[in-house]
Design an enzyme around this catalytic site. Structure first.
Site, PDB file in Angstrom:
ATOM      1  N   VAL A 267       0.846  -1.203   0.000  1.00 50.65           N
ATOM      2  CA  VAL A 267       0.000   0.000   0.000  1.00 50.65           C
ATOM      3  C   VAL A 267       0.880   1.252   0.000  1.00 50.65           C
ATOM      4  O   VAL A 267       0.609   2.237  -0.685  1.00 50.65           O
ATOM      5  CB  VAL A 267      -0.939  -0.001   1.217  1.00 50.65           C
ATOM      6  CG1 VAL A 267      -1.709   1.306   1.302  1.00 50.65           C
ATOM      7  CG2 VAL A 267      -1.887  -1.170   1.129  1.00 50.65           C
ATOM      8  N   ALA A 268       1.964   1.192   0.782  1.00 50.30           N
ATOM      9  CA  ALA A 268       2.817   2.367   0.918  1.00 50.30           C
ATOM     10  C   ALA A 268       3.589   2.643  -0.357  1.00 50.30           C
ATOM     11  O   ALA A 268       3.858   3.783  -0.699  1.00 50.30           O
ATOM     12  CB  ALA A 268       3.782   2.180   2.073  1.00 50.30           C
ATOM     13  N   ASP A 314      -6.253  33.864 -36.325  1.00 45.99           N
ATOM     14  CA  ASP A 314      -6.979  34.825 -37.165  1.00 45.99           C
ATOM     15  C   ASP A 314      -6.431  36.203 -36.876  1.00 45.99           C
ATOM     16  O   ASP A 314      -5.907  36.446 -35.789  1.00 45.99           O
ATOM     17  CB  ASP A 314      -8.463  34.842 -36.771  1.00 45.99           C
ATOM     18  CG  ASP A 314      -9.215  33.677 -37.358  1.00 45.99           C
ATOM     19  OD1 ASP A 314      -8.700  33.072 -38.301  1.00 45.99           O
ATOM     20  OD2 ASP A 314     -10.311  33.385 -36.861  1.00 45.99           O
ATOM     21  N   ASN A 691       1.593   7.038   3.941  1.00 41.36           N
ATOM     22  CA  ASN A 691       1.032   6.993   2.589  1.00 41.36           C
ATOM     23  C   ASN A 691      -0.374   7.548   2.536  1.00 41.36           C
ATOM     24  O   ASN A 691      -0.755   8.223   1.588  1.00 41.36           O
ATOM     25  CB  ASN A 691       1.043   5.561   2.063  1.00 41.36           C
ATOM     26  CG  ASN A 691       0.767   5.536   0.576  1.00 41.36           C
ATOM     27  OD1 ASN A 691       0.965   6.524  -0.103  1.00 41.36           O
ATOM     28  ND2 ASN A 691       0.283   4.437   0.075  1.00 41.36           N
TER      29      ASN A 691
HETATM   30  P1  ATP Z   1      -9.624  37.001 -40.040  1.00 42.91           P
HETATM   31  O1  ATP Z   1      -9.562  35.684 -40.749  1.00 42.91           O
HETATM   32  O2  ATP Z   1      -8.357  37.711 -39.927  1.00 42.91           O
HETATM   33  O3  ATP Z   1     -10.386  36.976 -38.766  1.00 42.91           O
HETATM   34  P2  ATP Z   1     -11.942  37.777 -41.161  1.00 42.91           P
HETATM   35  O4  ATP Z   1     -12.462  36.516 -40.616  1.00 42.91           O
HETATM   36  O5  ATP Z   1     -12.574  39.051 -40.680  1.00 42.91           O
HETATM   37  O6  ATP Z   1     -10.426  37.904 -41.039  1.00 42.91           O
HETATM   38  P3  ATP Z   1     -13.479  37.577 -43.338  1.00 42.91           P
HETATM   39  O7  ATP Z   1     -14.547  38.014 -42.412  1.00 42.91           O
HETATM   40  O8  ATP Z   1     -13.537  36.259 -43.983  1.00 42.91           O
HETATM   41  O9  ATP Z   1     -12.096  37.713 -42.685  1.00 42.91           O
HETATM   42  O10 ATP Z   1     -13.373  38.712 -44.428  1.00 42.91           O
HETATM   43  C1  ATP Z   1     -12.665  38.504 -45.602  1.00 42.91           C
HETATM   44  C2  ATP Z   1     -12.949  39.631 -46.527  1.00 42.91           C
HETATM   45  O11 ATP Z   1     -14.338  39.698 -46.791  1.00 42.91           O
HETATM   46  C3  ATP Z   1     -12.586  40.998 -45.974  1.00 42.91           C
HETATM   47  O12 ATP Z   1     -11.292  41.361 -46.324  1.00 42.91           O
HETATM   48  C4  ATP Z   1     -13.582  41.914 -46.605  1.00 42.91           C
HETATM   49  O13 ATP Z   1     -13.110  42.390 -47.841  1.00 42.91           O
HETATM   50  C5  ATP Z   1     -14.769  41.041 -46.859  1.00 42.91           C
HETATM   51  N1  ATP Z   1     -15.799  41.232 -45.837  1.00 42.91           N
HETATM   52  C6  ATP Z   1     -15.689  41.098 -44.519  1.00 42.91           C
HETATM   53  N2  ATP Z   1     -16.846  41.324 -43.890  1.00 42.91           N
HETATM   54  C7  ATP Z   1     -17.735  41.613 -44.855  1.00 42.91           C
HETATM   55  C8  ATP Z   1     -19.128  41.925 -44.865  1.00 42.91           C
HETATM   56  N3  ATP Z   1     -19.829  41.975 -43.745  1.00 42.91           N
HETATM   57  N4  ATP Z   1     -19.696  42.157 -46.048  1.00 42.91           N
HETATM   58  C9  ATP Z   1     -19.007  42.077 -47.185  1.00 42.91           C
HETATM   59  N5  ATP Z   1     -17.722  41.788 -47.241  1.00 42.91           N
HETATM   60  C10 ATP Z   1     -17.073  41.562 -46.100  1.00 42.91           C
END
Ligand code: ATP
Length: 849
Positions: A267-268, A314, A691
């Protein structure tokens, strides 16, 4: 709606309460959980404890009532201690789970709110967006390109279109009920609304699901390997015990005594607490991580965190603040500062109007609701006293093709007087090939030069680290537009917005690099924008370290693997690229942490060793696929978690070292006595005392050792390296041998008095005290003088409890200890300090790096 007695505004609070009484809560029944009593009983189910109890009972019959009762008391105390620890660990793990429990968006009392999915009730209006899990069954009442993945129900992995149409046939299969959504599925794209028709066990999945598996956490790889190690070690120790038992019998010792001794030694010496120490340290560690904004969803992630060598992050919102503000605007003719537009100029007015129509965000009183990119456009309008709600009211939306990060554009169809206009906005490079006209008095055909001009301005904006959105439109004749219609567009303007890096990001990136971790930016944004921000943060030095999604597409997996280490910025990627990037890094032998928020990120999050979902902007699907959730979406939190992961692993290792080296000490002493035919150095009760009573508290306290900054100056731990490597085992052996040596000296001094009782008492007290003091040695690889003697108060508390218990026993004479004279007493103290002195010296001299 009439049948379920709901209006467009959703249920009221009063109705919700009364419906909960009627329908209960939206949950599937779980298997039964163990209660405290069952946990307590389990503590007695250990094989060795059973033998010990049997041995104690036998010896009661043989007349040795006193010591048997003491053994039973010790076993009960140990079981209570074990139960308390188990229940506490479970509680903290459950509260962790509650933090990442699923949520749903519903409209109640006219307002869209987020509620725990458990509270969704029949009649609720579910608001559905890409990435949402469906938490109950419901009838679709509104749908914009709404598509669901129903694979958990039907096995069909392709996304299914959902609409609000009436279905007249009756007897149809589940998969064909296109106007229903079902619990357990999720929205892959589009948006919509549904009214909940059934919840909990009455849903389709509730009908087919058996009881939910008891939500017990699976053992982590470390626990599994420790269990395996523990079993092997136990076998070795049992063999040693059998040999000692045999030798004792041959030498004429009483059968019962020999048996008791052999069992107590087993046990120990067998470290049965290894796996539960890991659970406790993990539970406390994850609790602390939650306070620092990281929720661990899968316990094994804590172990892998310490090995992470790549963080794929991201950009937007994680490395940057996600607070977009428009800086400049380009009309096709000139670049204008955000506050220099002229409302009287119809072109400018049109740009502002369209930017607010193709947009779902709102500013309501002082609340800003929606996507930061779109909010920036709404704020731009507000600069000119334009209200998005009024404009949207004037030009009603009749259709839409939602934004998604693969397409990078979105469209809405709005009524403009007697006709319809489709407004499309999004990434410039995606829209440029689709533009054939430019806004002017007669919306003329665009020239090559004008296209070139737009490209150049886009380049200039991006170089300054700005996100650029193009605004376009076209006249259409029906509200039923599809992605195919997003062609032949008229260019109205570019809007460039700034999203500054988070203040703490640059330091966090520098800390990563120091810790041997490569931070990598993966973004949907334009390459030039990404490079500009990455440079500011120290992620990249030269633009050649950046690659675009379309270039990745041209590479085979093998080529990507060969090149992957060259790049620190991946721009204009779609979620599908993310999974290839993770795999390429993994094939290069790296352990990858990958962030994600959208529904399409789920595969990459699952593939990475540590999938990290965004707490604020992340979808439910992304959270479900992740091992960890960042409450604040902040890159710094990932780095902090890695640091936490490293120290939790180090603490577990140290706690195990403490247990194993102490046990090794005890075995060596017994082997020594057996070899030299000396009397048994300990009574069974003494080994059990150590223990079961004085051993586990210091081990837990070592597991609570605060962060050691030095850990973030080391390289990541190799994930394949076993915890019990050669270095570790030799340290355990070395430290165990020193503890054994001082105990043997104490035993021999005791034997000089001619009284075996004194000798065993001295051996017991020295073993117990030197192990308690050894707890300080095991706090870290570093010397306690460098760490700070009082920097872990838990170790002091554990020591003082053990120290008091030992002295209590020595003074009162309980547990069959003999009276000692002052010299013998002093020797116990002096000898017990020796391992501390030797090991601290060794750390200062040899292990100092
Ligand atoms: P990350 O990956 O760095 O987080 P993100 O997720 O914001 O970036 P997305 O949201 O996919 O990237 O955006 C990619 C592209 O889509 C942007 O560069 C922009 O040009 C366009 N975009 C982003 N948001 C919108 C929107 N609400 N409407 C239209 N186009 C958009």
């Amino acid at each position: 709606m009439r049948k379920l007695d709901v209006t467009q505004h959703g249920l009221t609070d009063y109705e919700v309460r009364s419906r909960h009484k009627k329908y209960g809560y939206n949950e599937l029944k779980e298997g039964k959980r163990k209660n405290v009593f069952q946990v307590l009983l389990e503590q007695f189910q250990d094989f060795l404890v059973i033998i010990l109890i049997a041995a104690a009972i036998i010896s009661i019959f043989l007349g040795d009532v006193g010591s048997s009762l003491v053994i039973l008391v010790v076993i009960v105390l140990n079981a209570i201690l074990g139960t308390v620890q188990h229940v506490k660990a479970e509680k903290s793990l459950n509260s962790l789970k509650a933090m990442s429990a699923p949520v749903s968006k519903v409209k109640r009392g006219g307002e869209v709110i987020e509620i725990p999915s458990r509270n969704v009730i029949v009649g609720d209006l579910l608001i559905l967006e890409a990435g949402d899990f469906i938490s109950a069954d419901g009838r679709v009442i509104e749908s914009y390109s709404l598509q669901l993945n129903e694979s958990s129900l039907t096995g069909e992995s392709l996304a299914i279109d959902k609409n609000a149409n009436t279905i007249h046939e009756t007897d149809i299969a589940l998969g064909d009920k296109r106007n229903m959504v079902f619990s357990g599925s999720f929205v892959t794209s589009g948006r919509g609304k549904a009214i909940v028709t059934s919840i909990g066990m009455s849903t389709e999945i509730g009908k087919i699901a058996n009881l939910l598996e008891n939500a017990q956490e699976k053992k982590t790889p470390l626990q599994v390997s420790l269990d395996r190690f523990g079993k092997r070690l136990a076998l070795g120790i049992i063999i040693i015990c059998l040999i000692i038992f045999g030798l004792d019998i041959i030498r004429g010792r009483e059968l019962v005594d020999s048996f008791m001794f052999a069992v107590s030694l087993a046990v120990a010496a067998i470290p049965e607490a290894l796996s539960s120490i890991v659970t406790i340290v993990l539970a406390v560690g994850t609790q602390n991580m939650a306070k620092e904004n990281a929720i661990i969803r899968k316990l094994h992630a804590v172990e892998s965190l310490g090995s992470v060598s790549i963080i794929c992050s991201d950009k937007t919102g994680t490395l940057t603040q996600n607070k977009m503000t428009v800086q400049e605007v380009y009309t096709g003719e000139e670049i204008i500062a955000y506050d220099q537009l002229q409302l009287v100029n119809p072109h400018h007015k049109k740009l502002l109007d369209l930017a607010m129509l193709c947009n779902d965000s709102v500013i309501f009183e002082d609340k800003q609701i929606g996507d930061p990119t779109e909010l920036a456009l709404v704020k731009l309008g507000r600069e000119y006293q334009l209200n998005e709600q009024i404009i949207r009211g004037l030009h009603q939306r009749v259709g839409e093709i939602p934004f998604d990060s693969t397409r990078k554009i979105m469209s809405t169809v709005n009524r403009m007087g007697s006709h319809y206009v489709m407004v499309t906005k999004g990434a410039v490079d995606v829209l440029l090939p689709r533009i054939n006209r430019i806004q002017s008095s007669n919306s003329s055909v665009i020239t090559k030069q004008q296209l070139e001009g737009i490209k150049q301005v886009n380049q200039t904006f991006s170089n300054a680290g700005l996100r650029v959105i193009a605004i376009t439109y076209k006249d259409v004749f029906s509200s039923n537009t599809t992605e195919k219609d997003e062609q032949d567009l008229t260019f109205v303007g570019l809007i460039a917005m700034m999203d500054p890096p988070r203040e703490e990001s640059a330091q966090a990136v520098a800390d990563c690099i120091k810790a041997g971790i490569k931070p990598v930016m993966i973004t949907g944004d334009h390459k030039i924008t990404a490079v500009a921000i990455a440079k500011q943060l120290g992620i990249l030095k030269d633009p050649s370290e950046a690659i675009e999604g379309k270039e990745i597409e041209k590479l085979s997996d093998r080529e990507l693997k060969a090149l992957v280490e060259k790049f620190s910025v991946y721009a204009r990627v779609t979620p599908e690229h993310k999974i290839r990037i993770v795999k390429a890094w993994q094939e290069k032998g790296h352990v990858v942490a990958m962030t994600g928020d959208g529904v399409n990120d789920a595969p990459a999050l699952k593939q990475a060793e540590i999938g990290v979902a965004m707490g604020k902007s992340g979808t439910e699907v992304a959270k479900d696929a992740s091992a960890m959730i960042l409450i604040d979406d902040n890159f710094l939190t990932i780095v902090k978690s890695i640091s936490n992961g490293r120290s939790i692993y180090a603490n577990i290792k140290n706690a195990i070292k403490f247990l194993l080296s102490g046990n090794a000490g005890a075995i060596i002493v017994v082997l020594y006595a057996t070899l030299f035919a000396l009397p048994a150095p300990f009574l069974p009760i003494h080994l059990l005392f150590i223990n079961l009573l004085t051993d586990s508290l210091p081990a837990i306290a070592i597991g609570l050792e605060p962060h050691n900054k030095k850990l973030m100056k080391e390289k990541p731990r190799n994930i394949n390296e076993p915890l019990l490597n050669k270095k570790f085992v030799s340290q355990v052996g070395f430290e165990g041998a020193i503890i054994a040596a001082v105990t043997i000296i104490a035993f021999q001094i005791g034997l000089l008095s001619g009284d075996t009782g004194v000798a065993t008492t001295m051996a017991f007290a020295t073993l117990c005290l030197s192990r308690l003091i050894h707890g300080f040695n095991c706090r870290s690889e570093e010397s306690i003088f460098k760490l700070g003697i009082f920097s872990n108060l838990s170790v002091w508390i554990a020591f003082l409890i053990g120290f008091s218990l030992l002295n209590f026993v020595l003074i009162t004479g309980f547990f069959e200890v003999a009276d000692l004279n002052d010299f013998q007493y002093l020797m116990i103290y002096v000898l017990s300090l020796i391992p501390l002195v030797i090991i601290q010296l060794e750390k200062l001299l040899l292990r100092a790096s």
